[in-house]
Design a protein around this motif. Sequence first.
Motif, PDB file in Angstrom:
ATOM      1  N   MET A   1       0.840  -1.178   0.000  1.00  0.00           N
ATOM      2  CA  MET A   1       0.000   0.000   0.000  1.00  0.00           C
ATOM      3  C   MET A   1       0.886   1.242   0.000  1.00  0.00           C
ATOM      4  N   GLU A   2       0.603   2.222  -0.839  1.00  0.00           N
ATOM      5  CA  GLU A   2       1.361   3.458  -0.851  1.00  0.00           C
ATOM      6  C   GLU A   2       0.969   4.289   0.356  1.00  0.00           C
ATOM      7  N   LEU A   3       1.948   4.928   0.973  1.00  0.00           N
ATOM      8  CA  LEU A   3       1.669   5.720   2.154  1.00  0.00           C
ATOM      9  C   LEU A   3       0.777   6.906   1.845  1.00  0.00           C
ATOM     10  N   THR A   4       0.869   7.450   0.634  1.00  0.00           N
ATOM     11  CA  THR A   4       0.063   8.615   0.305  1.00  0.00           C
ATOM     12  C   THR A   4      -1.413   8.275   0.238  1.00  0.00           C
ATOM     13  N   THR A   5      -1.784   7.000   0.189  1.00  0.00           N
ATOM     14  CA  THR A   5      -3.192   6.639   0.166  1.00  0.00           C
ATOM     15  C   THR A   5      -3.768   6.554   1.578  1.00  0.00           C
ATOM     16  N   ILE A   6      -2.930   6.579   2.580  1.00  0.00           N
ATOM     17  CA  ILE A   6      -3.395   6.575   3.960  1.00  0.00           C
ATOM     18  C   ILE A   6      -3.696   8.020   4.331  1.00  0.00           C
ATOM     19  N   GLU A   7      -4.932   8.300   4.730  1.00  0.00           N
ATOM     20  CA  GLU A   7      -5.326   9.688   4.957  1.00  0.00           C
ATOM     21  C   GLU A   7      -4.616  10.338   6.140  1.00  0.00           C
ATOM     22  N   GLN A   8      -4.350   9.576   7.194  1.00  0.00           N
ATOM     23  CA  GLN A   8      -3.647  10.109   8.356  1.00  0.00           C
ATOM     24  C   GLN A   8      -2.490   9.178   8.714  1.00  0.00           C
ATOM     25  N   PRO A   9      -1.453   9.172   7.875  1.00  0.00           N
ATOM     26  CA  PRO A   9      -0.343   8.244   8.127  1.00  0.00           C
ATOM     27  C   PRO A   9       0.409   8.600   9.405  1.00  0.00           C
ATOM     28  N   GLU A  10       1.024   7.575   9.988  1.00  0.00           N
ATOM     29  CA  GLU A  10       1.835   7.766  11.181  1.00  0.00           C
ATOM     30  C   GLU A  10       3.279   7.403  10.876  1.00  0.00           C
ATOM     31  N   PHE A  11       4.184   8.091  11.566  1.00  0.00           N
ATOM     32  CA  PHE A  11       5.620   7.887  11.388  1.00  0.00           C
ATOM     33  C   PHE A  11       6.289   7.913  12.745  1.00  0.00           C
ATOM     34  N   ASP A  12       7.350   7.138  12.879  1.00  0.00           N
ATOM     35  CA  ASP A  12       8.213   7.226  14.050  1.00  0.00           C
ATOM     36  C   ASP A  12       9.397   8.103  13.682  1.00  0.00           C
ATOM     37  N   ILE A  13       9.547   9.210  14.415  1.00  0.00           N
ATOM     38  CA  ILE A  13      10.717  10.071  14.263  1.00  0.00           C
ATOM     39  C   ILE A  13      11.717   9.593  15.308  1.00  0.00           C
ATOM     40  N   ILE A  14      12.756   8.937  14.837  1.00  0.00           N
ATOM     41  CA  ILE A  14      13.758   8.350  15.731  1.00  0.00           C
ATOM     42  C   ILE A  14      14.894   9.357  15.871  1.00  0.00           C
ATOM     43  N   THR A  15      15.049   9.885  17.088  1.00  0.00           N
ATOM     44  CA  THR A  15      16.060  10.910  17.351  1.00  0.00           C
ATOM     45  C   THR A  15      17.126  10.361  18.286  1.00  0.00           C
ATOM     46  N   THR A  16      18.170  11.131  18.475  1.00  0.00           N
ATOM     47  CA  THR A  16      19.216  10.752  19.425  1.00  0.00           C
ATOM     48  C   THR A  16      18.719  10.822  20.868  1.00  0.00           C
ATOM     49  N   HIS A  17      17.528  11.370  21.080  1.00  0.00           N
ATOM     50  CA  HIS A  17      16.964  11.484  22.428  1.00  0.00           C
ATOM     51  C   HIS A  17      15.744  10.600  22.629  1.00  0.00           C
ATOM     52  N   GLY A  18      15.415   9.776  21.641  1.00  0.00           N
ATOM     53  CA  GLY A  18      14.267   8.889  21.756  1.00  0.00           C
ATOM     54  C   GLY A  18      13.365   9.001  20.534  1.00  0.00           C
ATOM     55  N   THR A  19      12.248   8.282  20.583  1.00  0.00           N
ATOM     56  CA  THR A  19      11.343   8.190  19.431  1.00  0.00           C
ATOM     57  C   THR A  19      10.003   8.850  19.734  1.00  0.00           C
ATOM     58  N   MET A  20       9.559   9.654  18.763  1.00  0.00           N
ATOM     59  CA  MET A  20       8.228  10.261  18.809  1.00  0.00           C
ATOM     60  C   MET A  20       7.418   9.677  17.660  1.00  0.00           C
ATOM     61  N   ARG A  21       6.202   9.295  17.927  1.00  0.00           N
ATOM     62  CA  ARG A  21       5.289   8.858  16.866  1.00  0.00           C
ATOM     63  C   ARG A  21       4.393  10.041  16.515  1.00  0.00           C
ATOM     64  N   VAL A  22       4.338  10.352  15.212  1.00  0.00           N
ATOM     65  CA  VAL A  22       3.515  11.464  14.748  1.00  0.00           C
ATOM     66  C   VAL A  22       2.433  10.961  13.801  1.00  0.00           C
ATOM     67  N   ARG A  23       1.326  11.672  13.812  1.00  0.00           N
ATOM     68  CA  ARG A  23       0.226  11.397  12.877  1.00  0.00           C
ATOM     69  C   ARG A  23       0.018  12.665  12.062  1.00  0.00           C
ATOM     70  N   LEU A  24      -0.037  12.508  10.736  1.00  0.00           N
ATOM     71  CA  LEU A  24      -0.264  13.638   9.849  1.00  0.00           C
ATOM     72  C   LEU A  24      -1.755  13.785   9.593  1.00  0.00           C
ATOM     73  N   TYR A  25      -2.193  15.023   9.460  1.00  0.00           N
ATOM     74  CA  TYR A  25      -3.619  15.308   9.307  1.00  0.00           C
ATOM     75  C   TYR A  25      -4.084  15.204   7.857  1.00  0.00           C
ATOM     76  N   ASP A  26      -5.322  14.762   7.691  1.00  0.00           N
ATOM     77  CA  ASP A  26      -5.889  14.623   6.352  1.00  0.00           C
ATOM     78  C   ASP A  26      -6.402  15.948   5.782  1.00  0.00           C
ATOM     79  N   LYS A  27      -6.635  16.958   6.639  1.00  0.00           N
ATOM     80  CA  LYS A  27      -7.136  18.242   6.149  1.00  0.00           C
ATOM     81  C   LYS A  27      -6.026  19.169   5.665  1.00  0.00           C
ATOM     82  N   THR A  28      -4.786  18.692   5.719  1.00  0.00           N
ATOM     83  CA  THR A  28      -3.642  19.437   5.168  1.00  0.00           C
ATOM     84  C   THR A  28      -2.906  18.516   4.185  1.00  0.00           C
ATOM     85  N   PRO A  29      -3.581  18.137   3.101  1.00  0.00           N
ATOM     86  CA  PRO A  29      -3.029  17.102   2.212  1.00  0.00           C
ATOM     87  C   PRO A  29      -1.717  17.480   1.520  1.00  0.00           C
TER      88      PRO A  29
END
Length: 191
Positions: A1-29
């Motif tokens: 499945m292409e990620l762009t087809t997911i309306e509110q995809p989530e990503f793990d931002i892995i940093t040197t200080h730990g991981t944040m999970r983010v969800r992108l909004y569908d109203k800002t395509p």
Amino acid sequence: MELTTIEQPEFDIITTHGTMRVRLYDKTPQHRDNFVKLVSDKYYDGIRFHRVIEGFMIQTGDPYSRDTAMINKWGTGGPDYTVPAEFVADYHHKKGALANPKKASSGSQFYIVHDPENCAHLDGQYSIFGEVVSGLEIIDKIATVDTDRYDRPYEDVFIERIVPVLPEPAELPEAPADSTVNTPADSTSEK
């Protein structure tokens, strides 16, 4: 499945200080799809949080920040395009909100809100395109590092990589406990 087809995809931002999970909004395509593209190109890998203001926000996404020889340009870099503003009245500068640091975005830079009270005046002026859904404590860790007079951390704080979080595959329904399975008779057995 292409990620762009997911309306509110989530990503793990892995940093040197730990991981944040983010969800992108569908109203800002446009911002969502741009972030997805940059992640798929590994654009953010190895980029620093180049501007950190405790009680306000943490900023990243500038490719110049990979190189300390370019320190005087940190905060000015990005791809050769901008993304038009997408203001959505429903989205506010709450803790963990992802937003662009310019009215028309730099194409790659974004900030993450540390303290919503100190960012509330930015509502309606910057495109908020996602939020941290887990790992809010990582924002606190990054926001409290010591910085110089230009808000640049003395200690390097990197995005090591950003990876998509794919949805769990649908589970197959289990057969009822009292069901019987019809198996074909063994044709090799003697009668």
